[in-house]
Write a protein that holds these residues in place. Sequence first.
Motif, PDB file in Angstrom:
ATOM      1  N   ASP A   3      -8.737  10.444  -6.819  1.00 18.48           N
ATOM      2  CA  ASP A   3      -9.017   9.010  -6.966  1.00 18.48           C
ATOM      3  C   ASP A   3     -10.151   8.797  -7.971  1.00 18.48           C
ATOM      4  N   LYS A  62     -16.321   8.976   3.541  1.00 21.47           N
ATOM      5  CA  LYS A  62     -15.597   7.768   3.124  1.00 21.47           C
ATOM      6  C   LYS A  62     -14.088   7.931   3.198  1.00 21.47           C
ATOM      7  N   ASP A  77     -15.275  -2.887   1.759  1.00 23.74           N
ATOM      8  CA  ASP A  77     -15.671  -2.215   0.512  1.00 23.74           C
ATOM      9  C   ASP A  77     -15.619  -3.189  -0.673  1.00 23.74           C
ATOM     10  N   GLY A 129       0.848  -1.202   0.000  1.00 20.93           N
ATOM     11  CA  GLY A 129       0.000   0.000   0.000  1.00 20.93           C
ATOM     12  C   GLY A 129       0.877   1.243   0.000  1.00 20.93           C
ATOM     13  N   GLU A 176     -20.350   5.004   3.246  1.00 20.90           N
ATOM     14  CA  GLU A 176     -20.621   3.846   2.388  1.00 20.90           C
ATOM     15  C   GLU A 176     -22.125   3.713   2.141  1.00 20.90           C
TER      16      GLU A 176
HETATM   17  C1  GRG Z   1     -15.699   0.770   9.317  1.00 24.54           C
HETATM   18  C2  GRG Z   1     -14.380  -1.234   8.619  1.00 24.54           C
HETATM   19  C3  GRG Z   1     -15.430  -0.285   8.329  1.00 24.54           C
HETATM   20  C4  GRG Z   1     -16.096  -0.412   7.161  1.00 24.54           C
HETATM   21  C5  GRG Z   1     -17.420   0.109   6.881  1.00 24.54           C
HETATM   22  C6  GRG Z   1     -17.033  -0.364   3.656  1.00 24.54           C
HETATM   23  C7  GRG Z   1     -16.948   0.861   4.464  1.00 24.54           C
HETATM   24  C8  GRG Z   1     -17.709   0.985   5.721  1.00 24.54           C
HETATM   25  C9  GRG Z   1     -16.208   1.919   4.094  1.00 24.54           C
HETATM   26  C10 GRG Z   1     -15.390   1.951   2.861  1.00 24.54           C
HETATM   27  C11 GRG Z   1     -14.577   3.187   2.785  1.00 24.54           C
HETATM   28  C12 GRG Z   1     -13.594   3.147   1.646  1.00 24.54           C
HETATM   29  C13 GRG Z   1     -13.089   1.870   1.110  1.00 24.54           C
HETATM   30  C14 GRG Z   1     -13.171   4.268   1.108  1.00 24.54           C
HETATM   31  C15 GRG Z   1     -12.211   4.307   0.000  1.00 24.54           C
HETATM   32  C16 GRG Z   1     -11.117   5.232   0.343  1.00 24.54           C
HETATM   33  C17 GRG Z   1      -9.990   5.166  -0.633  1.00 24.54           C
HETATM   34  C18 GRG Z   1      -9.728   6.352  -1.502  1.00 24.54           C
HETATM   35  C19 GRG Z   1      -9.204   4.094  -0.701  1.00 24.54           C
HETATM   36  C20 GRG Z   1      -7.993   4.010  -1.524  1.00 24.54           C
HETATM   37  O1  GRG Z   1      -6.934   4.466  -0.737  1.00 24.54           O
HETATM   38  P1  GRG Z   1      -5.435   4.349  -1.207  1.00 24.54           P
HETATM   39  O2  GRG Z   1      -5.327   4.748  -2.631  1.00 24.54           O
HETATM   40  O3  GRG Z   1      -5.207   2.792  -1.103  1.00 24.54           O
HETATM   41  O4  GRG Z   1      -4.571   5.057  -0.221  1.00 24.54           O
HETATM   42  P2  GRG Z   1      -3.857   2.008  -0.739  1.00 24.54           P
HETATM   43  O5  GRG Z   1      -4.085   0.704  -1.446  1.00 24.54           O
HETATM   44  O6  GRG Z   1      -2.668   2.750  -1.247  1.00 24.54           O
HETATM   45  O7  GRG Z   1      -3.887   1.904   0.767  1.00 24.54           O
END
Ligand code: GRG
Length: 382
Positions: free
Chosen positions: A301, A260, A174, A127, A236
């Motif tokens: 993003d 989010k 997600d 990551g 979400e």
């Molecule tokens: C509270 C555990 C919990 C979950 C419940 C599913 C959910 C609610 C929330 C999802 C939020 C989510 C996945 C947001 C996306 C944010 C995002 C831009 C992710 C990508 O981040 P990067 O690019 O990823 O930093 P890496 O892979 O570099 O860490």
Amino acid sequence: MASCWWRWRRGCSWRPAARSPGPGSHGRAGLSGLRAAAAAARAQMSYFNLVKRLTSAFPNMYSISRFHHVTPAVCCCSKTRSGEEYTDPFNLGWRDLKGLYEDIRKELFISTTELKEMCEYYFDGKGKAFRPIIVVLMARACNIHHNNSRNVQASQRAIALIAEMIHTASLVHDDVIDDASSRRGKHTVNKIWGEKKAVLAGDLILSAASIALARIGNTTVVSILTQVIEDLVRGEFLQLGSKENENERFAHYLEKTFKKTASLIANSCKAVSVLGCPDPAVHEIAYQYGKNVGLAFQLIDDVLDFTSCSDRMGKPTSADLKLGLATGPVLFACQQSDGVQQTTYLAQRYCREAVREISKLRPSPERDALIQLSEIVLTRDK
Ligand code: GRG
């Protein structure tokens, strides 16, 4: 070691065009220049009106002054302001994050082999560690601002781990919701172990983060970071719904974007500021910086979902469209042709605000690195 995951996107197609000719220059450009200038003015006006209408639906959080942005160039400065020698933000931040993933794996104290494998799956150093880097840089910037302390406290470093754990738990969930098949260039947990086990693995990572948070023993910090969990779920949930009305649709998108993505960054920054400095004004600076960088991060993003390819991103692109999600590029494109560019302008606007906020702290290499990081957010390509 953190990888250099960003690349400068000089000359990329979505980058804002060069500044249009100033007043008086249309004489040489002739009639086509005049037409172009008139079209640009109309586009700017319609963008202004669009933003004005959209933000009136969400006045407190997203005022018109935040949005009205027509500056046709990447806005953030890259030169250091503290006068000290410039250091790469990721190298600077990583000094306090050595052993980050080993330490996270220790937090995931799990005896069952399969569950352990699933929970540790994403803590493999692949990551970007964007959130932990911001957190430790903010911790140092606040400590230096407060009493010129050069150390990161153990509790502040723990926030960096916790932020990455909450982030990862949300990614696991997600991917189940989106039925995603790849992330960070490998199969998702749900594709390998199935949805039911993936949900439980996400829960377990979240519970390990909660235990680590409780161990810090600061109730203010606990309430700051539990707000993030509520926001993630609500964000979400917002994504599952949609709005008929155009004004509401954009406000809905921005609220979802904050919850989010930006809430975790904003509140983690605030948490380390609370641990390092008693001044509420500093807590607000930390929060505002994190919020604005977080909003910009998600807008980019959403742009990358349109403009990048799956190989580069390590996850499927055009995913939002396929899921029927209208993000910034689509919402803007409903009004005019350059949705990607307008989304980028908006991200630049948020980064400018982030720089304005963090510049209120006393100069330090870490403060400069946070300024630099806001530029990296805009120019990243994965
Ligand atoms: C509270 C555990 C919990 C979950 C419940 C599913 C959910 C609610 C929330 C999802 C939020 C989510 C996945 C947001 C996306 C944010 C995002 C831009 C992710 C990508 O981040 P990067 O690019 O990823 O930093 P890496 O892979 O570099 O860490």
